[in-house]
Design a protein around this motif. Structure first.
Motif, PDB file in Angstrom:
ATOM      1  N   ALA A   3       5.291   6.900 -11.821  1.00 21.57           N
ATOM      2  CA  ALA A   3       4.426   5.872 -12.299  1.00 21.57           C
ATOM      3  C   ALA A   3       5.121   4.474 -11.757  1.00 21.57           C
ATOM      4  O   ALA A   3       4.248   3.376 -11.741  1.00 21.57           O
ATOM      5  CB  ALA A   3       4.694   5.801 -13.895  1.00 21.57           C
ATOM      6  N   GLU A   4       6.308   4.453 -11.551  1.00 24.41           N
ATOM      7  CA  GLU A   4       6.706   3.140 -10.965  1.00 24.41           C
ATOM      8  C   GLU A   4       6.192   2.680  -9.698  1.00 24.41           C
ATOM      9  O   GLU A   4       6.131   1.409  -9.353  1.00 24.41           O
ATOM     10  CB  GLU A   4       8.184   2.999 -10.959  1.00 24.41           C
ATOM     11  CG  GLU A   4       8.841   4.021  -9.784  1.00 24.41           C
ATOM     12  CD  GLU A   4       9.211   5.586 -10.161  1.00 24.41           C
ATOM     13  OE1 GLU A   4       9.884   6.198  -9.463  1.00 24.41           O
ATOM     14  OE2 GLU A   4       8.491   5.631 -11.271  1.00 24.41           O
ATOM     15  N   ILE A   5       5.500   3.487  -8.843  1.00 21.32           N
ATOM     16  CA  ILE A   5       4.983   3.257  -7.814  1.00 21.32           C
ATOM     17  C   ILE A   5       3.492   2.671  -7.934  1.00 21.32           C
ATOM     18  O   ILE A   5       2.691   2.061  -7.066  1.00 21.32           O
ATOM     19  CB  ILE A   5       4.859   4.226  -6.758  1.00 21.32           C
ATOM     20  CG1 ILE A   5       3.804   5.253  -7.112  1.00 21.32           C
ATOM     21  CG2 ILE A   5       6.291   4.861  -6.553  1.00 21.32           C
ATOM     22  CD1 ILE A   5       3.564   6.261  -5.804  1.00 21.32           C
ATOM     23  N   ILE A   6       2.945   2.511  -9.252  1.00 22.20           N
ATOM     24  CA  ILE A   6       1.634   2.100  -9.535  1.00 22.20           C
ATOM     25  C   ILE A   6       1.400   0.640  -9.116  1.00 22.20           C
ATOM     26  O   ILE A   6       0.379   0.324  -8.475  1.00 22.20           O
ATOM     27  CB  ILE A   6       1.158   2.486 -11.072  1.00 22.20           C
ATOM     28  CG1 ILE A   6       0.917   4.166 -11.204  1.00 22.20           C
ATOM     29  CG2 ILE A   6      -0.405   1.655 -10.964  1.00 22.20           C
ATOM     30  CD1 ILE A   6       0.885   4.506 -12.372  1.00 22.20           C
ATOM     31  N   PRO A   7       2.212  -0.347  -9.378  1.00 24.57           N
ATOM     32  CA  PRO A   7       2.171  -1.754  -9.026  1.00 24.57           C
ATOM     33  C   PRO A   7       2.214  -1.815  -7.672  1.00 24.57           C
ATOM     34  O   PRO A   7       1.457  -2.558  -7.037  1.00 24.57           O
ATOM     35  CB  PRO A   7       3.105  -2.509  -9.837  1.00 24.57           C
ATOM     36  CG  PRO A   7       3.292  -1.517 -11.020  1.00 24.57           C
ATOM     37  CD  PRO A   7       3.383  -0.082 -10.643  1.00 24.57           C
ATOM     38  N   GLU A   8       2.939  -0.976  -6.890  1.00 21.31           N
ATOM     39  CA  GLU A   8       3.133  -1.130  -5.438  1.00 21.31           C
ATOM     40  C   GLU A   8       1.931  -0.597  -4.773  1.00 21.31           C
ATOM     41  O   GLU A   8       1.340  -1.356  -3.789  1.00 21.31           O
ATOM     42  CB  GLU A   8       4.341  -0.241  -4.913  1.00 21.31           C
ATOM     43  CG  GLU A   8       5.629  -0.644  -5.477  1.00 21.31           C
ATOM     44  CD  GLU A   8       6.880   0.046  -4.954  1.00 21.31           C
ATOM     45  OE1 GLU A   8       7.111   0.251  -3.738  1.00 21.31           O
ATOM     46  OE2 GLU A   8       7.599   0.887  -5.640  1.00 21.31           O
ATOM     47  N   VAL A  31      -4.964  -0.461  -2.353  1.00 22.37           N
ATOM     48  CA  VAL A  31      -5.564   0.877  -2.210  1.00 22.37           C
ATOM     49  C   VAL A  31      -6.167   1.254  -3.461  1.00 22.37           C
ATOM     50  O   VAL A  31      -6.765   2.300  -3.605  1.00 22.37           O
ATOM     51  CB  VAL A  31      -4.629   2.092  -1.706  1.00 22.37           C
ATOM     52  CG1 VAL A  31      -4.018   1.566  -0.216  1.00 22.37           C
ATOM     53  CG2 VAL A  31      -3.555   2.169  -2.691  1.00 22.37           C
ATOM     54  N   LEU A  32      -6.377   0.601  -4.554  1.00 23.85           N
ATOM     55  CA  LEU A  32      -6.748   0.868  -5.736  1.00 23.85           C
ATOM     56  C   LEU A  32      -8.073   0.196  -6.008  1.00 23.85           C
ATOM     57  O   LEU A  32      -8.113  -1.008  -6.130  1.00 23.85           O
ATOM     58  CB  LEU A  32      -5.676   0.421  -7.238  1.00 23.85           C
ATOM     59  CG  LEU A  32      -4.548   0.944  -7.022  1.00 23.85           C
ATOM     60  CD1 LEU A  32      -3.552   0.634  -8.248  1.00 23.85           C
ATOM     61  CD2 LEU A  32      -4.362   2.711  -6.889  1.00 23.85           C
ATOM     62  N   GLY A  33      -9.253   1.056  -5.942  1.00 25.14           N
ATOM     63  CA  GLY A  33     -10.323   0.558  -5.772  1.00 25.14           C
ATOM     64  C   GLY A  33     -10.817  -0.103  -4.566  1.00 25.14           C
ATOM     65  O   GLY A  33     -11.515  -1.152  -4.589  1.00 25.14           O
ATOM     66  N   MET A  34     -10.134   0.492  -3.561  1.00 31.15           N
ATOM     67  CA  MET A  34     -10.001  -0.296  -2.244  1.00 31.15           C
ATOM     68  C   MET A  34     -11.606  -0.513  -1.832  1.00 31.15           C
ATOM     69  O   MET A  34     -11.928  -1.566  -1.155  1.00 31.15           O
ATOM     70  CB  MET A  34      -9.340   0.711  -1.291  1.00 31.15           C
ATOM     71  CG  MET A  34      -9.273   0.228   0.102  1.00 31.15           C
ATOM     72  SD  MET A  34      -8.075   1.271   0.947  1.00 31.15           S
ATOM     73  CE  MET A  34      -7.806   0.382   2.521  1.00 31.15           C
ATOM     74  N   GLY A  91      -3.160  -2.402 -10.593  1.00 26.50           N
ATOM     75  CA  GLY A  91      -2.188  -1.238 -11.252  1.00 26.50           C
ATOM     76  C   GLY A  91      -1.783  -1.550 -12.743  1.00 26.50           C
ATOM     77  O   GLY A  91      -1.120  -0.863 -13.324  1.00 26.50           O
ATOM     78  N   GLU A  92      -2.092  -2.824 -12.988  1.00 27.08           N
ATOM     79  CA  GLU A  92      -1.694  -3.139 -14.384  1.00 27.08           C
ATOM     80  C   GLU A  92      -2.117  -2.340 -15.468  1.00 27.08           C
ATOM     81  O   GLU A  92      -1.565  -1.991 -16.606  1.00 27.08           O
ATOM     82  CB  GLU A  92      -2.110  -4.742 -14.726  1.00 27.08           C
ATOM     83  CG  GLU A  92      -1.562  -5.207 -16.120  1.00 27.08           C
ATOM     84  CD  GLU A  92      -2.387  -6.703 -16.477  1.00 27.08           C
ATOM     85  OE1 GLU A  92      -2.212  -6.867 -17.761  1.00 27.08           O
ATOM     86  OE2 GLU A  92      -2.808  -7.120 -15.552  1.00 27.08           O
ATOM     87  N   ALA A  93      -3.383  -1.878 -15.328  1.00 25.79           N
ATOM     88  CA  ALA A  93      -4.291  -0.936 -15.944  1.00 25.79           C
ATOM     89  C   ALA A  93      -4.450   0.266 -15.142  1.00 25.79           C
ATOM     90  O   ALA A  93      -4.770   0.334 -14.215  1.00 25.79           O
ATOM     91  CB  ALA A  93      -5.337  -1.274 -16.840  1.00 25.79           C
ATOM     92  N   VAL A  94      -4.483   1.528 -16.094  1.00 31.96           N
ATOM     93  CA  VAL A  94      -4.620   2.824 -15.379  1.00 31.96           C
ATOM     94  C   VAL A  94      -5.865   3.572 -16.137  1.00 31.96           C
ATOM     95  O   VAL A  94      -6.126   3.302 -17.379  1.00 31.96           O
ATOM     96  CB  VAL A  94      -3.256   3.708 -15.481  1.00 31.96           C
ATOM     97  CG1 VAL A  94      -3.745   5.282 -15.011  1.00 31.96           C
ATOM     98  CG2 VAL A  94      -2.330   3.252 -14.726  1.00 31.96           C
ATOM     99  N   GLY A  95      -6.608   3.986 -15.270  1.00 31.20           N
ATOM    100  CA  GLY A  95      -7.629   4.808 -15.973  1.00 31.20           C
ATOM    101  C   GLY A  95      -7.920   6.340 -15.520  1.00 31.20           C
ATOM    102  O   GLY A  95      -7.184   6.892 -14.451  1.00 31.20           O
ATOM    103  N   CYS A  96      -8.669   6.935 -16.311  1.00 31.63           N
ATOM    104  CA  CYS A  96      -8.824   8.395 -16.083  1.00 31.63           C
ATOM    105  C   CYS A  96     -10.295   8.872 -16.275  1.00 31.63           C
ATOM    106  O   CYS A  96     -11.006   7.816 -16.832  1.00 31.63           O
ATOM    107  CB  CYS A  96      -7.932   9.338 -16.886  1.00 31.63           C
ATOM    108  SG  CYS A  96      -8.215   9.105 -18.781  1.00 31.63           S
ATOM    109  N   PHE A  97     -10.688  10.022 -15.955  1.00 30.64           N
ATOM    110  CA  PHE A  97     -12.054  10.234 -15.964  1.00 30.64           C
ATOM    111  C   PHE A  97     -12.343  11.623 -16.543  1.00 30.64           C
ATOM    112  O   PHE A  97     -11.913  12.773 -15.828  1.00 30.64           O
ATOM    113  CB  PHE A  97     -12.524  10.237 -14.170  1.00 30.64           C
ATOM    114  CG  PHE A  97     -13.942  10.506 -14.039  1.00 30.64           C
ATOM    115  CD1 PHE A  97     -14.681   9.417 -13.960  1.00 30.64           C
ATOM    116  CD2 PHE A  97     -14.448  11.647 -13.914  1.00 30.64           C
ATOM    117  CE1 PHE A  97     -16.073   9.629 -13.632  1.00 30.64           C
ATOM    118  CE2 PHE A  97     -15.667  11.785 -13.440  1.00 30.64           C
ATOM    119  CZ  PHE A  97     -16.758  10.796 -13.475  1.00 30.64           C
TER     120      PHE A  97
END
Length: 410
Positions: free
Chosen positions: A60-65, A71-74, A137-143
Motif C-alpha cells: 500500500a505504500e506505493i499508492i502515493p507513488e 497513472v491513477l485515472g490516467m 492516491g490520497e483516497a482509494v476506491g473500489c467497485f
C-alpha cells in the motif's frame, strides 16, 4: 532487464521482441510515458515483487507513488485527473503488468472502475469530493459489482437498495472478489432497486467505507494475484443520503457498470502484453546463459522455434492493442463491445500461453520466484477470468456476428 547481447544499440523501446517495427507506431510522447513507468517498475517493483508475492502482501505504500507517476485515472480529464490518451494509458498498463498483474490491477480498479464510475455517472459534488484525492492516491476506491452467486450474470445480483420516505437509501447484500475493498475510502456499490431483478433497476451508489454496516473481509489463501488484495463486502443495512446515488441517466441499469468494465477491459488488452513480454525476455536471457550438453539453450532449434512463436504472438497482440487504442482515441463511440471482447479474449489467451511456455523452458528453475513466468501465468489465470471470462467474450463476439444473443441456456 538488459538485452545488450540480443538487440542492436538503437533497438525498439519494446526490446528484442519487436519484430515488426512496433516502435514506429508510437509518438515520442507515448514512448516517454512508457519509459517513465518502466523506470518506476524497475526501481520499485522488480526488486520487491518476489517477496510481496511470496508473503501475499499488497504494498500500500506505493499508492502515493502511483499518484505522482500520473497513472491513477490516467485516461480521465478534469478534477485533477491526468487526462492522457488511451494509447498512453495502454502503454502504462503494459509496463505495470510487466512488473506484476496485481499491481496493474490496482491501477485498473482505482482508475478504470471506481474513478470512471464517478467521472462518467457522478454528480458534480461527487466528482469534486473524490476525484482529485483519488488521482493522487490520497483516497482509494473500489467497485462492488460481482457477488458470491452473480459473476458473469450481474443482472441476477441480490444486493438491494431500498429508498425510504425521507429519501435515504438503505443497502443490504454482499459482494465478492472486490479489489482493494479493505483499503478503500469509497466504494462504488451496484444494487438492485427494482422488484423483478431483471437488471433494469440497477443503480450505483457512492459509499464511504466508514459508513456503519459496511464491512470488507480479505480473501486469503489465493494461488493467484498474491501481491494484490481481493475482498468480500458485507452490506448490513447501510444507510446513505439521497445524494449518494450516481445520478446520471447513463448509470441506470447495467449500462452503468458495463461502461466502467469496458474501460477496465481496455487496460487488460494492453496490460497482459506486458506480462507476456516480460516472460519472453526472462526466458530469452536464460536461454542465452544456460548451457546444456556444451551449448547454450538458445543454440538449439527447438528453443529458437519456441522463441520465434512467442515473439510473433506478442507482436500480434501489440498490433491488436494499438489498433483498438487508436480507435478509442480517434472516436470512442466507434469502440464496440465486440472490439473490446476481441482484444481481451485473444490477448489474454496469448499472454497466458507464453507465460506457461516460458516456465517450461526454464525447467525446474522456473517454479521459483527467481523467475517471473510462473508468477505471471498464475496471475493471468485471474486476469483471464475477471472483467468477463473467455466464454462471455466469445458470446459477445458471437452476438455481434449473428445478431442473436446466446447468453442463456435456452
Amino acid at each position: 532487464m538488459g538485452h545488450a547481447g540480443h538487440a542492436p544499440q538503437n533497438a525498439s523501446f519494446l526490446g528484442p521482441v519487436d519484430l515488426t517495427d512496433l516502435d514506429g507506431l508510437f509518438s515520442d510522447r507515448e514512448k516517454t510515458t512508457a519509459m517513465r513507468v518502466r523506470g518506476f517498475v524497475d526501481e520499485v517493483i522488480r526488486p520487491n515483487i518476489a517477496d510481496w508475492y511470496d508473503r501475499a502482501v499488497f504494498p500500500a505504500e506505493i499508492i502515493p507513488e502511483l499518484g505522482r507517476l500520473g497513472v491513477l485515472g490516467m485516461h480521465l480529464e478534469g478534477h485533477g485527473c491526468p487526462g492522457r490518451s488511451a494509447v498512453e494509458y495502454g502503454l502504462a498498463a503494459q509496463e505495470l503488468e510487466a512488473g506484476d498483474s496485481g499491481l496493474r490491477t490496482f491501477v485498473s480498479v482505482q482508475g478504470s472502475l471506481a474513478m470512471t464510475a464517478i467521472h462518467r455517472h457522478g454528480s458534480e459534488a461527487q466528482k469534486r469530493e473524490w476525484l482529485p484525492r483519488m488521482a493522487t492516491g490520497e483516497a482509494v476506491g473500489c467497485f462492488g459489482l460481482t457477488e458470491p452467486t452473480a459473476g458473469s450474470d450481474p443482472a441476477s445480483m441480490r444486493t438491494r437498495a431500498r429508498q425510504e420516505p425521507g429519501g435515504d437509501w438503505v443497502l443490504t447484500g454482499s459482494k465478492r472478489w472486490i479489489g482493494l475493498a479493505n483499503l478503500a475510502d469509497v466504494a462504488i456499490i451496484w444494487a438492485q432497486t427494482g422488484e423483478h431483478g431483471d437488471g433494469r433497476g440497477i443503480r450505483g451508489f457512492v459509499v464511504p467505507t466508514d459508513t456503519p454496516g459496511f464491512r470488507a473481509e480479505v480473501i486469503d489463501q489465493k494461488l493467484s494475484m498474491r501481491a494484490s488484495v481481493q475482498c468480500e463486502i458485507q452490506l448490513d443495512q447501510v444507510r446513505l443520503p439521497a445524494e449518494a446515488v450516481l445520478p446520471a441517466d447513463s448509470a441506470i441499469g447495467l449500462k452503468g457498470p458495463f461502461t466502467c468494465l469496458n474501460e477496465a477491459r481496455y487496460g487488460i488488452i494492453w496490460g497482459v502484453m506486458g506480462a507476456a513480454r516480460d516472460s519472453f525476455e526472462a526466458v530469452l536471457d536464460y536461454a542465452a546463459t544456460r548451457t546444456q550438453f556444451g551449448t547454450p539453450l538458445a543454440g538449439y532449434q527447438l528453443t529458437q522455434a519456441k522463441l520465434a512463436d512467442m515473439a510473433v504472438a506478442i507482436n500480434r497482440g501489440y498490433l491488436l492493442a494499438h489498433q483498438i487504442g487508436r480507435v478509442k482515441d480517434r472516436e470512442p463511440r466507434a469502440l464496440t463491445p465486440a472490439m473490446i471482447s476481441t482484444g481481451k479474449l485473444d490477448n489474454c489467451r496469448v499472454a497466458i500461453g507464453i507465460a506457461r511456455d516460458a516456465r517450461e523452458m526454464l525447467g525446474g528453475n522456473g517454479i521459483t520466484l527467481d523467475h517471473s513466468p510462473l508468477r505471471h501465468a498464475n496471475n493471468l489465470e485471474s486476469v483471464r477470468t475477471y472483467e468477463g471470462t473467455d466464454e462471455v467474450h466469445q458470446l459477445t463476439i458471437g452476438r455481434h456476428l449473428t445478431g442473436l444473443g446466446a447468453f442463456t441456456a435456452g
